[in-house]
Design a protein around this motif. Structure first.
Motif, mmCIF file in Angstrom:
data_model
loop_
_atom_site.group_PDB
_atom_site.id
_atom_site.type_symbol
_atom_site.label_atom_id
_atom_site.label_comp_id
_atom_site.label_asym_id
_atom_site.label_seq_id
_atom_site.Cartn_x
_atom_site.Cartn_y
_atom_site.Cartn_z
ATOM 1 N N ILE A 107 32.165 44.459 31.159
ATOM 2 C CA ILE A 107 30.897 43.720 31.195
ATOM 3 C C ILE A 107 30.966 42.613 32.233
ATOM 4 O O ILE A 107 30.020 42.397 32.995
ATOM 5 N N ALA A 108 32.090 41.916 32.298
ATOM 6 C CA ALA A 108 32.248 40.838 33.282
ATOM 7 C C ALA A 108 32.146 41.378 34.706
ATOM 8 O O ALA A 108 31.477 40.778 35.561
ATOM 9 N N LEU A 109 32.775 42.499 34.958
ATOM 10 C CA LEU A 109 32.754 43.053 36.308
ATOM 11 C C LEU A 109 31.381 43.604 36.696
ATOM 12 O O LEU A 109 30.875 43.309 37.782
ATOM 13 N N CYS A 110 30.800 44.404 35.832
ATOM 14 C CA CYS A 110 29.563 45.109 36.199
ATOM 15 C C CYS A 110 28.295 44.294 35.956
ATOM 16 O O CYS A 110 27.366 44.355 36.764
ATOM 17 N N ASP A 111 28.244 43.553 34.866
ATOM 18 C CA ASP A 111 27.017 42.835 34.535
ATOM 19 C C ASP A 111 27.003 41.410 35.058
ATOM 20 O O ASP A 111 25.983 40.931 35.536
ATOM 21 N N TRP A 112 28.120 40.710 34.961
ATOM 22 C CA TRP A 112 28.124 39.311 35.371
ATOM 23 C C TRP A 112 28.538 39.125 36.819
ATOM 24 O O TRP A 112 28.021 38.252 37.502
ATOM 25 N N SER A 113 29.463 39.928 37.315
ATOM 26 C CA SER A 113 29.887 39.813 38.712
ATOM 27 C C SER A 113 29.104 40.757 39.619
ATOM 28 O O SER A 113 29.275 40.730 40.825
ATOM 29 N N ASP A 114 28.284 41.590 39.007
ATOM 30 C CA ASP A 114 27.400 42.494 39.746
ATOM 31 C C ASP A 114 28.137 43.466 40.648
ATOM 32 O O ASP A 114 27.649 43.829 41.718
ATOM 33 N N LEU A 115 29.329 43.891 40.237
ATOM 34 C CA LEU A 115 30.049 44.912 40.994
ATOM 35 C C LEU A 115 29.401 46.268 40.736
ATOM 36 O O LEU A 115 28.874 46.516 39.649
ATOM 37 N N SER A 116 29.445 47.126 41.724
ATOM 38 C CA SER A 116 28.965 48.496 41.552
ATOM 39 C C SER A 116 29.973 49.240 40.687
ATOM 40 O O SER A 116 31.105 48.777 40.474
ATOM 41 N N TYR A 117 29.589 50.412 40.215
ATOM 42 C CA TYR A 117 30.530 51.228 39.451
ATOM 43 C C TYR A 117 31.759 51.545 40.293
ATOM 44 O O TYR A 117 32.888 51.498 39.803
ATOM 45 N N ALA A 118 31.533 51.861 41.558
ATOM 46 C CA ALA A 118 32.652 52.199 42.450
ATOM 47 C C ALA A 118 33.578 51.006 42.643
ATOM 48 O O ALA A 118 34.805 51.155 42.637
ATOM 49 N N GLU A 119 33.008 49.810 42.807
ATOM 50 C CA GLU A 119 33.830 48.607 42.981
ATOM 51 C C GLU A 119 34.626 48.297 41.711
ATOM 52 O O GLU A 119 35.802 47.937 41.779
ATOM 53 N N ALA A 120 33.977 48.441 40.562
ATOM 54 C CA ALA A 120 34.676 48.203 39.290
ATOM 55 C C ALA A 120 35.776 49.240 39.090
ATOM 56 O O ALA A 120 36.881 48.906 38.649
ATOM 57 N N ALA A 121 35.485 50.474 39.437
ATOM 58 C CA ALA A 121 36.496 51.538 39.317
ATOM 59 C C ALA A 121 37.706 51.226 40.185
ATOM 60 O O ALA A 121 38.849 51.383 39.756
ATOM 61 N N SER A 122 37.450 50.763 41.385
ATOM 62 C CA SER A 122 38.540 50.408 42.293
ATOM 63 C C SER A 122 39.335 49.224 41.753
ATOM 64 O O SER A 122 40.569 49.229 41.772
ATOM 65 N N ALA A 123 38.634 48.214 41.250
ATOM 66 C CA ALA A 123 39.303 47.021 40.719
ATOM 67 C C ALA A 123 40.177 47.353 39.513
ATOM 68 O O ALA A 123 41.242 46.758 39.335
ATOM 69 N N LEU A 124 39.731 48.306 38.705
ATOM 70 C CA LEU A 124 40.465 48.661 37.486
ATOM 71 C C LEU A 124 41.370 49.878 37.677
ATOM 72 O O LEU A 124 42.098 50.253 36.755
#
Length: 89
Positions: A25-42
């Motif tokens: 939630i922090a990555l996608c909703d609050w930091s506004d990362l795309s799914y691809a960016e969140a996938a890369s980060a995780l």
């Protein structure tokens, strides 16, 4: 319930989520990362990001619905007191 109290309640309820749920939630909703960016980060597949985010949002929504079905002001006070007690331990 006014917007400020509702946001306080949401923040308290977010702390009741599992770490993995809070993280997505922090990555996608609050930091506004795309799914691809969140996938890369995780370091996980995009499909896993989507499913985790869906489940985390559903869990948060159910917690919020439950809290809102109660006397919301009393619920907020109880939850906030519990959070403060946890923060000091």
């Amino acid at each position: 319930m006014d917007d400020e109290r509702r946001m306080q309640l949401i923040l308290i309820l977010v702390n009741r989520l599992k770490a993995r749920e809070r993280e997505i939630i922090a990555l996608c909703d609050w930091s506004d990362l795309s799914y691809a960016e969140a996938a890369s980060a995780l370091n996980i597949p995009i499909g896993t990001v989507r499913s985790r985010l869906f489940r985390a949002r559903e869990h948060l929504r159910s917690l919020l619905d439950h809290a809102m079905s109660q006397n919301s002001t009393a619920q907020l006070i109880v939850l906030d007191s519990a959070k403060e007690a946890h923060d000091f331990s």
